[in-house]
Motif scaffolding. Structure first.
Motif, mmCIF file in Angstrom:
data_model
loop_
_atom_site.group_PDB
_atom_site.id
_atom_site.type_symbol
_atom_site.label_atom_id
_atom_site.label_comp_id
_atom_site.label_asym_id
_atom_site.label_seq_id
_atom_site.Cartn_x
_atom_site.Cartn_y
_atom_site.Cartn_z
ATOM 1 N N GLY A 229 0.814 -1.209 0.000
ATOM 2 C CA GLY A 229 0.000 0.000 0.000
ATOM 3 C C GLY A 229 0.849 1.261 0.000
ATOM 4 N N LEU A 230 1.919 1.251 0.772
ATOM 5 C CA LEU A 230 2.814 2.404 0.799
ATOM 6 C C LEU A 230 3.455 2.630 -0.567
ATOM 7 C CD1 LEU A 230 4.496 1.828 4.278
ATOM 8 C CD2 LEU A 230 3.137 3.832 3.631
ATOM 9 N N LEU A 231 3.850 1.536 -1.218
ATOM 10 C CA LEU A 231 4.469 1.652 -2.539
ATOM 11 C C LEU A 231 3.461 2.111 -3.596
ATOM 12 C CD1 LEU A 231 6.648 -1.593 -2.430
ATOM 13 C CD2 LEU A 231 7.499 0.765 -2.374
ATOM 14 N N LYS A 232 2.215 1.699 -3.407
ATOM 15 C CA LYS A 232 1.144 2.060 -4.354
ATOM 16 C C LYS A 232 0.630 3.482 -4.103
ATOM 17 C CE LYS A 232 -3.423 0.190 -5.789
ATOM 18 N NZ LYS A 232 -3.087 -0.151 -7.199
ATOM 19 N N GLY A 233 0.842 3.946 -2.858
ATOM 20 C CA GLY A 233 0.259 5.225 -2.461
ATOM 21 C C GLY A 233 -1.215 5.107 -2.158
ATOM 22 N N GLN A 234 -1.632 3.896 -1.826
ATOM 23 C CA GLN A 234 -3.036 3.611 -1.570
ATOM 24 C C GLN A 234 -3.168 2.194 -1.006
ATOM 25 O OE1 GLN A 234 -6.079 5.162 -1.676
ATOM 26 N NE2 GLN A 234 -6.844 3.214 -0.910
ATOM 27 N N GLY A 235 -3.886 2.042 0.083
ATOM 28 C CA GLY A 235 -4.140 0.708 0.620
ATOM 29 C C GLY A 235 -4.822 -0.157 -0.409
ATOM 30 N N GLY A 236 -4.378 -1.423 -0.527
ATOM 31 C CA GLY A 236 -4.907 -2.284 -1.576
ATOM 32 C C GLY A 236 -5.450 -3.597 -1.059
ATOM 33 N N VAL A 237 -6.015 -4.375 -1.985
ATOM 34 C CA VAL A 237 -6.570 -5.682 -1.663
ATOM 35 C C VAL A 237 -6.332 -6.608 -2.854
ATOM 36 C CG1 VAL A 237 -8.883 -5.077 -2.530
ATOM 37 C CG2 VAL A 237 -8.638 -6.887 -0.800
ATOM 38 N N VAL A 238 -6.132 -7.881 -2.568
ATOM 39 C CA VAL A 238 -5.988 -8.881 -3.628
ATOM 40 C C VAL A 238 -7.382 -9.304 -4.082
ATOM 41 C CG1 VAL A 238 -5.118 -11.169 -4.230
ATOM 42 C CG2 VAL A 238 -3.801 -9.702 -2.682
ATOM 43 N N GLY A 239 -7.679 -9.079 -5.360
ATOM 44 C CA GLY A 239 -9.003 -9.411 -5.880
ATOM 45 C C GLY A 239 -10.086 -8.662 -5.132
ATOM 46 N N LYS A 240 -11.083 -9.409 -4.646
ATOM 47 C CA LYS A 240 -12.159 -8.801 -3.860
ATOM 48 C C LYS A 240 -11.930 -8.945 -2.354
ATOM 49 C CE LYS A 240 -15.652 -9.829 -7.408
ATOM 50 N NZ LYS A 240 -16.905 -10.589 -7.695
ATOM 51 N N GLY A 241 -10.857 -9.671 -1.983
ATOM 52 C CA GLY A 241 -10.596 -9.877 -0.564
ATOM 53 C C GLY A 241 -11.597 -10.807 0.103
ATOM 54 N N GLU A 242 -12.211 -11.678 -0.688
ATOM 55 C CA GLU A 242 -13.237 -12.581 -0.141
ATOM 56 C C GLU A 242 -12.638 -13.809 0.545
ATOM 57 O OE1 GLU A 242 -16.715 -12.417 -0.040
ATOM 58 O OE2 GLU A 242 -16.288 -10.318 -0.488
ATOM 59 N N ASN A 243 -11.361 -14.026 0.380
ATOM 60 C CA ASN A 243 -10.715 -15.225 0.936
ATOM 61 C C ASN A 243 -10.540 -15.108 2.447
ATOM 62 O OD1 ASN A 243 -8.735 -13.163 -0.064
ATOM 63 N ND2 ASN A 243 -7.339 -14.439 1.141
ATOM 64 N N ILE A 244 -10.370 -16.266 3.078
ATOM 65 C CA ILE A 244 -10.331 -16.359 4.553
ATOM 66 C C ILE A 244 -9.028 -17.004 5.007
ATOM 67 C CG2 ILE A 244 -11.436 -17.395 6.578
ATOM 68 C CD1 ILE A 244 -14.083 -17.326 5.014
ATOM 69 N N TRP A 245 -8.428 -16.412 6.032
ATOM 70 C CA TRP A 245 -7.255 -16.995 6.699
ATOM 71 C C TRP A 245 -7.473 -17.016 8.204
ATOM 72 C CZ3 TRP A 245 -1.811 -18.245 6.356
ATOM 73 C CH2 TRP A 245 -1.406 -18.659 5.082
ATOM 74 N N PRO A 246 -6.878 -17.991 8.883
ATOM 75 C CA PRO A 246 -6.864 -17.963 10.347
ATOM 76 C C PRO A 246 -5.790 -16.969 10.804
ATOM 77 C CG PRO A 246 -6.157 -20.120 9.473
ATOM 78 C CD PRO A 246 -6.139 -19.140 8.356
ATOM 79 N N ASN A 247 -5.834 -16.623 12.079
ATOM 80 C CA ASN A 247 -4.830 -15.716 12.631
ATOM 81 C C ASN A 247 -4.438 -16.137 14.043
ATOM 82 O OD1 ASN A 247 -6.796 -14.250 14.505
ATOM 83 N ND2 ASN A 247 -7.733 -13.850 12.501
ATOM 84 N N VAL A 248 -3.263 -15.671 14.462
ATOM 85 C CA VAL A 248 -2.771 -15.982 15.797
ATOM 86 C C VAL A 248 -1.799 -14.884 16.231
ATOM 87 C CG1 VAL A 248 -0.842 -17.439 14.975
ATOM 88 C CG2 VAL A 248 -1.796 -17.812 17.263
ATOM 89 N N HIS A 249 -1.959 -14.407 17.441
ATOM 90 C CA HIS A 249 -1.073 -13.383 17.996
ATOM 91 C C HIS A 249 0.311 -13.980 18.239
ATOM 92 C CE1 HIS A 249 0.499 -10.412 20.872
ATOM 93 N NE2 HIS A 249 -0.492 -9.604 20.513
ATOM 94 N N VAL A 250 1.354 -13.177 18.047
ATOM 95 C CA VAL A 250 2.723 -13.685 18.193
ATOM 96 C C VAL A 250 2.964 -14.259 19.585
ATOM 97 C CG1 VAL A 250 3.689 -11.417 18.819
ATOM 98 C CG2 VAL A 250 5.158 -13.185 17.753
ATOM 99 N N ASN A 251 2.357 -13.677 20.618
ATOM 100 C CA ASN A 251 2.541 -14.227 21.968
ATOM 101 C C ASN A 251 1.842 -15.565 22.124
ATOM 102 O OD1 ASN A 251 4.069 -12.039 22.772
ATOM 103 N ND2 ASN A 251 2.347 -10.939 23.682
#
Length: 346
Positions: free
Chosen positions: A206-228
């Motif tokens: 986003g910084l390189l583009k000068g605009q926050g971006g998304v891959v495709g429509k952003g409909e895909n799902i991922w799990p997440n986990v805090h580093v701690n």
């Protein structure tokens, strides 16, 4: 306990985001006094060695390209934490050769705690759709169906095969989207990278583009986990491996997740934060274009549009209690944006 009686631990990835956070936990763990750690440190980071020694940690200079070093260190280790390159087959094979030598010489099975990732589960959605396929780490038959060409899979299979040969007990931890800046003594001492991979990659693009971006429509799902929380999972698996309670081999896959998110929802917060600091034209994410994907700095950006869904039931069954849910993913983005702008790493 005499030094010669200490548990020998070979540790890779000590200066990395995950490895440093795990190592900080182990240095404060009750077993540390009876353990002798040797860390693999890149020659480019040899200026960190004296500080690591002052913390009671031994070092050996080398990288995953130094197969002889990996084999030699593995041949001396009761336990190995492999928290570096999840896709380096040659490095994994060198470590396994060393562990096999150790078994043949002593008759003792070492423990190998290896880091893979839920990237092994991905499809090719390009952000255009989600999936109903959810992998369960208490279902080894389902994990066994993963194709060998999946990311990380060839290394994971080699490690499980070694367990089947009975010369080592293997435990594979598969983090998902790890988030939040690491805050450890190693970060404070300038020894550890404090920043993750996936969300910072989205911020950088986003910084390189000068605009926050998304891959495709952003409909895909991922799990997440805090580093701690993922560091806590490593410790839980370690403790239960020592006691013999942890499943290993084909029953030794441990997903790291405590919720999931759509890519669009993360991209929306990134776009908003970039807009807030004058680094984006709109608070709404714009689709990345071919010119964005083709930038060398954005290598692998399209990977963020894949699906990877899983349930981390095996770690929870051993007592892992993750504390941070998906809402904390969104809270972590502003500090990541500030860190990347401040550090100029884009």
């Amino acid at each position: 306990m005499a030094s010669t009686d200490k548990r020998t631990i070979f540790f890779t990835g000590a200066t990395g985001y995950v490895g440093g956070t795990v190592l900080a936990r182990l240095v404060d763990h009750p077993t540390f006094a009876d353990s002798e750690f040797t860390l693999l440190i890149r020659p480019s980071k040899k200026d960190k060695v004296s500080t690591l020694h002052s913390l009671g940690l031994k070092t050996v200079l080398g990288s995953y390209d130094d197969l002889d070093i990996l084999e030699d260190q593995a041949s001396k280790a009761d336990i190995i934490f492999s928290i570096a390159d999840a896709d380096n087959v040659a490095a994994a094979q060198a470590i396994l050769r060393g562990l096999k030598k150790r078994y043949e010489a002593t008759g003792r099975q070492s423990l190998l705690i290896h880091t893979s990732g839920t990237g092994v589960l991905v499809d090719d959605a390009k952000g255009l759709h989600s999936t109903d396929i959810i992998y369960d780490d208490l279902n080894p038959d389902q994990i066994e169906t993963l194709a060998i060409i999946q990311l990380h899979r060839n290394v994971d299979v080699a490690i499980v095969d070694a367990d089947r040969e009975n010369y080592v007990k293997t435990y594979i931890i598969l983090p998902s989207t790890i988030y939040a800046l690491a805050k450890t003594k190693f970060v404070d001492l300038g020894l550890q990278n404090p920043s993750s991979l996936q969300i910072p990659q989205l911020i950088r693009a986003g910084l390189l583009k000068g605009q926050g971006g998304v891959v495709g429509k952003g409909e895909n799902i991922w799990p997440n986990v805090h580093v701690n929380d993922i560091a806590d999972l490593f410790v839980v698996v370690y403790e239960n491996a020592l006691s013999g309670r942890a499943g290993h081999g084909c029953e030794g896959f441990y997903f790291g997740e405590n919720g999931e998110h759509k890519l669009y929802d993360v991209s929306k917060v990134v776009a908003q934060e970039l807009y807030n600091v004058g680094k984006g034209k709109s608070p709404e994410p714009a689709p990345f274009m071919e010119e964005d994907y083709s930038r060398p700095e954005n290598f692998g950006l399209e990977f963020l549009g894949t699906n990877a869904r899983c349930l981390a039931r095996r770690g929870r069954a051993l007592g892992w209690k993750p504390r941070y849910a998906t809402e904390n993913v969104f809270k972590s983005i502003k500090p990541e944006v500030e860190y990347m702008i401040r550090s100029g790493k884009y």
